[in-house]
Write an enzyme that holds these catalytic residues in place. Structure first.
Site, short mmCIF file in Angstrom:
data_model
loop_
_atom_site.label_atom_id
_atom_site.label_comp_id
_atom_site.label_asym_id
_atom_site.label_seq_id
_atom_site.Cartn_x
_atom_site.Cartn_y
_atom_site.Cartn_z
CE LYS A 78 -12.64 92.51 114.01
NZ LYS A 78 -13.55 93.17 113.04
CB SER A 153 -16.00 95.23 115.46
OG SER A 153 -15.66 94.63 114.24
CB SER A 177 -15.58 96.33 111.53
OG SER A 177 -16.67 96.37 112.41
N1 GLN Z 1 -20.62 98.65 113.54
C1 GLN Z 1 -21.28 97.72 112.69
C2 GLN Z 1 -22.05 96.71 113.49
O1 GLN Z 1 -22.05 96.80 114.68
C3 GLN Z 1 -20.30 97.07 111.76
C4 GLN Z 1 -19.51 95.99 112.39
C5 GLN Z 1 -18.56 95.34 111.46
O2 GLN Z 1 -18.26 95.85 110.39
N2 GLN Z 1 -18.10 94.17 111.84
O3 GLN Z 1 -22.67 95.84 112.95
#
Ligand code: GLN
Length: 479
Positions: A78, A153, A177
């Site tokens: 990532k 994400s 994420s």
């Molecule tokens: N979808 C969640 C957010 O937008 C989690 C994102 C993540 O785990 N990095 O904060």
């Protein structure tokens, strides 16, 4: 082209000299060139380093040297995890030209294990989002249905694994994420206990919630990768030394109780497709001999609200470092004073979701509002943590692990939720409580004949990754 290699199959093939590591890396690059245009999993590739690393492993093998389990394994990383000298953008225009000055600890460990890094994968900008649509560069498509999002994400990593554009990948999980994209793309994702894996070299979003973890094709691979990256690190004071043991495959089932949190089925708008999938998974575990018990996590309904105070508060502080002077310059020649720097760099460099969270975070931390929002959210966080402690408490006849849906729906269509941020935020209702409580959880695809992928999570006690991985393997191997 079918490569379909897991870490295990790749290692066995290498050992038996069925192929060379460099050949497989080349094959993956050919596959990426042919197929990634329609998926959009990768942001950048590093072919030269990857091939030379793979050749080194081939040379070791020719010289009959012992090789590590991960040696030569082509991985995707990532793009918020630093690899020295490689671009690290966190999918933000503000870091478009940034190259990492050092390796993240997880990368250092994987380099020591001789793993190969094919490239860096797409994400929601600074890991803020649930669909990878917030990337500053491009949208990633779900390989199982190209009109749909891969989740986020870590959508690029999950899509790369699902489309077999790498053997396995690393993602990061602050509120879901790793697990949600794994669920949307029918792959496995492990969010380790807070402190199990060093965060050094992970671009910080919300430091009290972030964890790096594996996204893989099997539970077994998740375990292999987790074992390679876990452990205490002097560069991350929140990392912990703990003895994770690989469980005997005949891990006892008799007497292991799986808790089903009733609130997850009453609140959060669970779709028919997901609840059907979860029912199937529960039935399979019953058949395997596990005891199933209903439990209560009464503060679940406050988790999303609590998270959207704590996370932006921490993110607003963490993102202050991108001040336009360090890390990169977008078009510096025009700038004559400080205000212009902010407008030019932060104004243009950050996307709308990131700006929204910086503003929200700054607000909840400001004097006069701090107690009403931030301090209150910390108290709610404690209640959520206590819900889990009670559910697991052995003296109160608690359960060993918890089984829950990963997300309320299957992968949604690209564009479907971008105009309704609340709807998007609510899609994290089942993953966020785990981060607030700092627990480990693994997302595993429900085995089913047709339809879009559905994932279930196994949530464990802190530092009991071994238990959720063992139970996950029971499902993987016997259902
Ligand atoms: N979808 C969640 C957010 O937008 C989690 C994102 C993540 O785990 N990095 O904060």
């Amino acid at each position: 082209m079918e490569l379909n290699l897991t870490i295990k199959k790749f290692h066995e093939g290498l050992q038996k000299k069925e192929f060379k590591a460099a050949e497989i890396a080349e094959d993956y690059y050919r596959k990426i060139a042919a197929e990634d245009e329609k998926i959009g999993a990768y942001l950048s590739l590093d072919k030269t380093d990857a091939i030379s690393q793979a050749k080194k492993v081939d040379a070791d093998l020719s010289a009959d040297k012992e090789i590590n389990f991960l040696a030569g394994a082509p991985l995707a990383i990532k793009d918020n995890i630093l690899i020295e000298n490689e671009t690290a953008t966190a999918a933000s225009k503000i870091l478009k030209h940034y190259r990492a000055a050092y390796d993240a600890t997880v990368i250092k460990k994987l380099k020591e294990a001789d793993a190969v890094f094919l490239g860096k994968t797409n994400l929601d900008e600074f890991a803020m989002g649930s669909s990878t649509e917030n990337s500053g560069f491009k949208i990633t498509h779900n390989p199982r249905d190209l009109e749909r999002v891969p989740g986020g994400s870590s959508g690029g990593s999950a899509a790369a694994v699902a489309a077999d554009l790498c053997v396995a990948a690393l993602g990061s999980d602050t509120g879901g994420s790793i697990r949600q994209p794994a669920g949307f793309c029918r792959v496995v994702g492990l969010k380790p206990t807070y402190g199990a894996v060093s965060r050094f070299g992970l671009m910080a979003m919300a430091s009290s919630l972030d964890q790096i973890g594996p996204i893989t094709k099997t539970v077994e691979d998740a375990e292999i990768l987790f074992n390679a990256i876990k452990g205490v690190d002097s560069l991350d004071s929140t990392s912990v030394d703990f003895k994770h043991k690989i469980q005997d495959p005949r891990f006892k089932i008799q007497g292991v109780t799986i808790g089903i949190p009733k609130e997850y089925f009453q609140e959060g708008g669970l779709s028919k497709e997901v609840s059907g999938g979860i029912d199937e998974a529960i039935k399979s575990f019953k058949k395997l001999g596990f005891e199933i018990k209903e439990i209560s996590l009464p503060h679940t309904k406050y988790a999303v609200a609590c998270y959207y105070i704590i996370m932006p508060a921490e993110a607003s502080t963490n993102l202050a470092r991108y001040d336009g002077l360090r890390y990169s310059r977008i078009k510096g020649e025009k700038i004559t004073n400080l205000k212009e720097i902010y407008f030019d760099q932060r104004g243009e460099g950050f996307g709308p979701e990131v700006k929204k969270r910086i503003i929200l975070g700054t607000f909840v931390l400001s004097s006069g509002y701090y107690d009403a929002y931030y301090a209150k959210a910390q108290k709610v966080r404690r209640l959520i943590k206590e819900d889990f402690e009670k559910a697991f408490d052995p003296s109160a006849n608690g359960v060993d692990v918890i089984l829950a849906p990963v997300a309320p729906t299957t992968a949604f269509k690209i564009g479907e939720k971008t105009t309704d941020p609340l709807e998007m935020y609510l899609s994290d209702i089942f993953t966020i409580p785990v981060n607030l409580a700092g627990l480990p959880a693994i997302s595993i695809p429900v085995k089913k004949e047709s339809g879009l992928p559905v994932g279930f999570q196994l949530i464990g006690k802190a530092f009991c990754e071994d238990e959720i991985l063992s139970i996950g393997k029971q499902y993987e191997n016997n259902v």
